[in-house]
Scaffold this active site. Structure first.
Site, PDB file in Angstrom:
ATOM      1  N   GLU A   9      31.047  18.988 -46.660  1.00 44.02           N
ATOM      2  CA  GLU A   9      31.231  18.802 -45.220  1.00 44.02           C
ATOM      3  C   GLU A   9      30.882  17.410 -44.739  1.00 44.02           C
ATOM      4  O   GLU A   9      31.581  16.826 -43.919  1.00 44.02           O
ATOM      5  CB  GLU A   9      30.386  19.806 -44.410  1.00 44.02           C
ATOM      6  CG  GLU A   9      30.775  21.237 -44.579  1.00 44.02           C
ATOM      7  CD  GLU A   9      29.783  21.950 -45.462  1.00 44.02           C
ATOM      8  OE1 GLU A   9      29.451  21.395 -46.518  1.00 44.02           O
ATOM      9  OE2 GLU A   9      29.344  23.047 -45.094  1.00 44.02           O
ATOM     10  N   ASP A  82      28.891  24.471 -47.577  1.00 42.10           N
ATOM     11  CA  ASP A  82      27.644  25.250 -47.521  1.00 42.10           C
ATOM     12  C   ASP A  82      27.852  26.687 -47.967  1.00 42.10           C
ATOM     13  O   ASP A  82      28.959  27.221 -47.927  1.00 42.10           O
ATOM     14  CB  ASP A  82      27.068  25.225 -46.100  1.00 42.10           C
ATOM     15  CG  ASP A  82      26.484  23.861 -45.743  1.00 42.10           C
ATOM     16  OD1 ASP A  82      26.205  23.083 -46.666  1.00 42.10           O
ATOM     17  OD2 ASP A  82      26.310  23.579 -44.543  1.00 42.10           O
ATOM     18  N   ASP A  84      26.837  29.529 -46.658  1.00 43.72           N
ATOM     19  CA  ASP A  84      26.891  30.626 -45.688  1.00 43.72           C
ATOM     20  C   ASP A  84      28.335  30.908 -45.266  1.00 43.72           C
ATOM     21  O   ASP A  84      29.277  30.340 -45.796  1.00 43.72           O
ATOM     22  CB  ASP A  84      26.005  30.316 -44.478  1.00 43.72           C
ATOM     23  CG  ASP A  84      26.391  29.007 -43.796  1.00 43.72           C
ATOM     24  OD1 ASP A  84      27.459  28.455 -44.123  1.00 43.72           O
ATOM     25  OD2 ASP A  84      25.608  28.534 -42.948  1.00 43.72           O
ATOM     26  N   GLU A  86      29.972  30.199 -42.547  1.00 42.54           N
ATOM     27  CA  GLU A  86      30.660  29.057 -41.956  1.00 42.54           C
ATOM     28  C   GLU A  86      31.176  28.127 -43.058  1.00 42.54           C
ATOM     29  O   GLU A  86      32.302  27.637 -43.000  1.00 42.54           O
ATOM     30  CB  GLU A  86      29.706  28.307 -41.024  1.00 42.54           C
ATOM     31  CG  GLU A  86      30.377  27.543 -39.905  1.00 42.54           C
ATOM     32  CD  GLU A  86      31.027  28.448 -38.866  1.00 42.54           C
ATOM     33  OE1 GLU A  86      32.091  28.050 -38.346  1.00 42.54           O
ATOM     34  OE2 GLU A  86      30.504  29.548 -38.600  1.00 42.54           O
ATOM     35  N   TYR A 283      18.422  24.971 -48.572  1.00 44.28           N
ATOM     36  CA  TYR A 283      19.318  25.187 -47.429  1.00 44.28           C
ATOM     37  C   TYR A 283      18.553  25.740 -46.228  1.00 44.28           C
ATOM     38  O   TYR A 283      17.717  26.633 -46.370  1.00 44.28           O
ATOM     39  CB  TYR A 283      20.449  26.135 -47.825  1.00 44.28           C
ATOM     40  CG  TYR A 283      21.575  26.163 -46.829  1.00 44.28           C
ATOM     41  CD1 TYR A 283      22.189  24.980 -46.422  1.00 44.28           C
ATOM     42  CD2 TYR A 283      22.009  27.360 -46.284  1.00 44.28           C
ATOM     43  CE1 TYR A 283      23.232  25.000 -45.502  1.00 44.28           C
ATOM     44  CE2 TYR A 283      23.059  27.389 -45.372  1.00 44.28           C
ATOM     45  CZ  TYR A 283      23.657  26.205 -44.978  1.00 44.28           C
ATOM     46  OH  TYR A 283      24.676  26.229 -44.066  1.00 44.28           O
ATOM     47  N   ARG A 285      19.583  27.236 -43.360  1.00 40.04           N
ATOM     48  CA  ARG A 285      20.017  28.402 -42.584  1.00 40.04           C
ATOM     49  C   ARG A 285      19.865  29.642 -43.450  1.00 40.04           C
ATOM     50  O   ARG A 285      20.689  29.920 -44.307  1.00 40.04           O
ATOM     51  CB  ARG A 285      21.468  28.231 -42.120  1.00 40.04           C
ATOM     52  CG  ARG A 285      21.637  27.114 -41.114  1.00 40.04           C
ATOM     53  CD  ARG A 285      23.012  27.102 -40.477  1.00 40.04           C
ATOM     54  NE  ARG A 285      23.131  25.959 -39.573  1.00 40.04           N
ATOM     55  CZ  ARG A 285      23.677  24.792 -39.905  1.00 40.04           C
ATOM     56  NH1 ARG A 285      24.150  24.616 -41.126  1.00 40.04           N
ATOM     57  NH2 ARG A 285      23.747  23.812 -39.027  1.00 40.04           N
ATOM     58  N   HIS A 328      19.281  34.050 -50.057  1.00 43.15           N
ATOM     59  CA  HIS A 328      18.988  33.454 -51.354  1.00 43.15           C
ATOM     60  C   HIS A 328      17.515  33.068 -51.459  1.00 43.15           C
ATOM     61  O   HIS A 328      16.773  33.622 -52.235  1.00 43.15           O
ATOM     62  CB  HIS A 328      19.878  32.224 -51.577  1.00 43.15           C
ATOM     63  CG  HIS A 328      21.333  32.553 -51.604  1.00 43.15           C
ATOM     64  ND1 HIS A 328      21.927  33.197 -52.656  1.00 43.15           N
ATOM     65  CD2 HIS A 328      22.315  32.345 -50.695  1.00 43.15           C
ATOM     66  CE1 HIS A 328      23.212  33.376 -52.407  1.00 43.15           C
ATOM     67  NE2 HIS A 328      23.474  32.862 -51.221  1.00 43.15           N
TER      68      HIS A 328
END
Length: 780
Positions: A9, A82, A84, A86, A283, A285, A328
């Site tokens: 990203e 990422d 997740d 999104e 990560y 989130r 995770h």
């Protein structure tokens, strides 16, 4: 040309990853989502399985074109967005737009950006998880439908330009309901009795556990204690322990960063993103409190080397939330031995917080010894209690102590300290007994962090949604985040000393607020409208149930089209009926009659915010006044409204000319000699005095003088120092100075030439897109 193209990203993430892969890999950034739903009403085909019609974002067309060229020449494309939902959706959109062969495209995920994690991901690619993509699409489509259908109703029934959202409206409701709880709160008081004693010349504090309701009760108790003997009647020593908190999840990190460092939720996430992309933390989130075996081993190594064996205790935490997604690992350092990771002070502070919390979670309990001494009074049945706490072994406290939440009742006074040596039967010397009036406190207003905590408790939103939700409700002015001054309150203190009771009246500041969330009148009106006509949309349980359905979709247990169908049809029917039946609301309320003019006074929501209106003055034309900060449509009184009509008010004179304080569309100001000077937030236009007004004027003049380099042609050509360096302000145009030009050496002729060149350029190339001028924050 590299054989492998890795797409992530962000460029920062790309730079970090590229350092871990060989020359056969080229890492490029998509800069987030490359396509989204268009703004018009054709974004979702509700009659054809809620099919979204995506389009490439205008600002991503060049990015997409470049990526298309690169992937055509590459042997293998790796999608490394990422982990997740999104991120999964971004990978899917990339695969669709770049026309990638799903069977050959490799999706890789990693919880941390380290060489080991990246290489492991390369060795273990997988396909795009369509269930995660569908869950993200369901959220995006549903939120679009809710916003798109609700917003026009708010425009017609409340005010043009408003918007509503499935999660944001629930967040505003929480804040609105808390405000009304505070409004309804009835303050009560009691007397708290504390005593100062000497035990063999060493100080000791004790407290009466019973709260005395009335002043007469406090006086009676103190009189009862005149001449009394105070004896230690019982001693109890109890061992105890304190256990560390689990490592951070997204929400607990946001809460603790706010409490310890005053970071906003969005600040915390921005800093955490940078730490993650530079490979310093895992990560950011996540709902999980779990740590990997590798992390547990690293933490143990660090604890054993720095503190010794007795400080280590391996702990495995389990995530309690059944709705935890992508669970995770918790947020932790990627390398526990690294303590200094950034030259940016705020990044370093957040990293240290994460490091300490994760490390402390693997450390021993703190051992304490608590002593409770009961003190009997020879003249009373009541007893005092002294408590002491001794830390026998610091354990995890050597590294970290969690901050506490704001209390909702009266401030606690922790009198626990080290008690002097005591024994049963020991007589204490009473220095003084004090009975102090204490007041109950209303529920605390939300901070950003406590709002996140509440949303998480209710199951509203997920780690990726907290920060954008709060940013949205503040940006749309349904909520304001601000400090507010308290007010002075008096309280009584009765003190028994040397056989006499004395009474004092003291003062305290109460009700002061720092960085709290307050609903605006608009926020309250919209909340009331939605509760009345769309109760499901702002219902806490319903919103949480929708979040659970997204989780079901992510787990492959529910079809996203069916979920949308079930939600949308009854919602749309409600939209249609509300358009026909709901009346327009402005929060209008009659306050009473003006005592001098006999005219009706009312409050309502005006075009630029809440106003008081005096009907019929000046040949039928109303007179208006803006409400002050902290005043609300539903609670302002007639007397408070009358005060608002005393503006503008004369503050005094300066240089032979009158200064007037007033409140305009963009806030309070001082007017002097046809010029306007903004009154800062910490000063009130209703009370500002002559001296303060003069200081404002002189400070503004000094700032303007420091800004001015040249003033030519009667003010038409000014060379000024701006935020980004010197520039020319000429006849309403701001002209950038060419590189290398010495602003101090510009003549009037030079300025005229620069202006003419600028105007010629405008005629040939057209004006650049300008941002609207900033006129300051509107007052609520």
């Amino acid at each position: 040309m590299a054989k492998n193209i890795v797409i992530v990203e962000s460029p920062a993430k790309a730079k970090t990853i590229e350092g871990y892969l060989g020359k056969d890999f080229l890492v490029k950034a998509s800069y987030g989502h490359i396509r989204d739903l268009p703004k018009g009403n054709n974004a979702v085909d509700v009659n054809n399985g809620f099919t979204p019609r995506y389009e490439i974002s205008e600002d991503k067309e060049k990015v997409v074109a470049e990526l298309k060229k690169l992937v055509k020449k590459a042997d293998t494309v790796w999608l490394a967005t990422d982990e997740d939902r999104e991120g999964e959706a971004i990978s899917w959109h990339l695969a669709e737009v770049l026309e990638l062969d799903h069977s050959e495209t490799k999706r890789i995920v990693f919880h941390e950006i380290t060489k080991k994690a990246i290489l492991h991901a390369i060795e273990n690619p997988r396909a795009i998880d369509q269930n995660l993509v569908d869950a993200q699409q369901a959220r995006r489509v549903l939120d679009r439908l809710v916003g798109f259908e609700l917003s026009p109703i708010l425009w017609s029934k409340v005010k043009t330009g408003l918007s509503a959202g499935r999660v944001q409206s629930v967040a505003v409701r929480l804040i609105a309901e808390r405000e009304r709880e505070i409004d309804k709160f009835s303050v009560s008081s009691h007397f708290k009795v504390t005593g100062d004693f000497l035990a063999d010349s060493k100080k000791l504090k004790a407290e009466l556990q019973e709260k005395l309701k009335e002043k007469t009760d406090a006086e009676a108790f103190l009189k009862e204690c005149i001449g009394a003997t105070f004896t230690v009647s019982n001693l109890e020593v109890k061992p105890g322990k304190k256990t560390p908190s689990p490592p951070f999840t997204t929400s607990t990190l946001q809460q603790e960063a706010s409490r310890k460092h005053g970071f906003s939720v969005s600040q915390t996430m921005t800093l955490a993103q940078k730490l993650y992309e530079s490979g310093k933390i895992t990560y950011m989130r996540t709902d999980s409190v779990n740590l990997s075996d590798a992390a547990l081993e690293m933490a143990a190594e660090t604890i054993l080397s720095q503190f010794g064996d007795k400080y280590h205790k391996r702990r495995v935490y389990k995530t309690k939330s059944a709705s935890a997604q992508e669970a995770h690992e918790a947020i932790r350092p990627t390398d526990f031995s690294a303590t200094k990771v950034s030259s940016d002070a705020r990044e370093q502070k957040l990293y240290e917080l994460i490091w300490k919390r994760a490390l402390a979670s693997q450390m021993s309990d703190a051992e304490i010894e608590k002593t409770v001494a009961e003190i009997s009074i020879s003249t009373s049945k009541k007893k005092l209690t002294a408590t002491g706490e001794v830390l026998k072994f610091d354990g995890f406290l050597k590294v970290y102590m969690e901050s506490g939440d704001e209390e909702s009742e009266e401030d606690s006074e922790d009198n626990s300290g080290v008690l002097p040596p005591l024994k049963v039967g020991q007589v204490l010397d009473m220095v003084q007994l004090s009975a102090t009036r204490k007041f109950s406190r209303p529920p605390a207003r939300f901070t950003e962090a406590s709002l996140v905590k509440k949303m998480e408790e209710l199951g509203i939103g997920r780690p990726s949604t907290y920060a954008p939700t709060i940013s949205t409700i503040i940006k749309r002015e349904y909520v304001v985040k601000e400090d507010r001054q308290g007010r002075e309150r008096s309280f009584e203190v009765l003190t028994l000393s040397k056989g006499k009771i004395q009474e004092q009246t003291k003062t305290e500041n109460t009700g002061a607020e720092k960085a709290k969330l307050f609903p605006t009148d608009m926020g309250l009106l919209v909340t009331d409208f939605l509760v009345t006509y769309f109760p499901n949309i702002v219902d806490y349980s319903f919103t949480a149930a929708v979040e659970n359905e997204f989780d079901e979709i992510a787990g492959g247990k529910m079809a996203w089209h069916e979920m949308l169908e079930e939600f949308y049809r009854p919602f749309h029917e409600r939209v249609v009926s509300t358009k026909e039946t709901a009346e327009r609301v402005q929060g209008e309320r009659i306050l009473g009659v003006h005592p001098d003019t006999g005219l009706t006074m009312s409050v309502r929501l005006g075009r630029f915010g809440p106003i008081v209106q005096m009907q019929g003055k000046d040949e039928g034309k109303p007179t208006y006044a803006n409400l002050r900060t902290g005043q609300r449509l539903e609670s302002i009184t007639l007397d408070e409204a009358l005060e608002l009509f005393k503006m503008p008010r004369e503050v005094g004179e300066f240089e032979g000319k009158v200064m007037k304080a007033n409140i305009g569309r963009f806030g309070p100001y001082i007017q002097h000699d046809s010029k306007f000077y903004t009154i800062p937030k910490d000063q009130d236009p209703h009370t500002i005095n002559e001296t303060d007004a003069i200081n404002l004027i002189e400070a503004k003049r000094a700032a303007d003088a420091a800004k001015l380099i040249h003033d030519y042609a009667g003010g038409e050509l000014k060379v000024l120092n701006g935020r980004w360096g010197p520039y020319l302000a000429a006849r309403g145009e701001n002209v950038k100075l060419p590189k290398g030009v010495d602003a101090s050496a510009l003549t009037e002729a030079d300025c005229e030439e620069l202006y003419q060149q600028h105007m010629t350029k405008l005629k040939t190339e057209g004006p650049a897109k300008k941002k609207p001028p900033f006129r300051g924050k509107k007052k609520s």
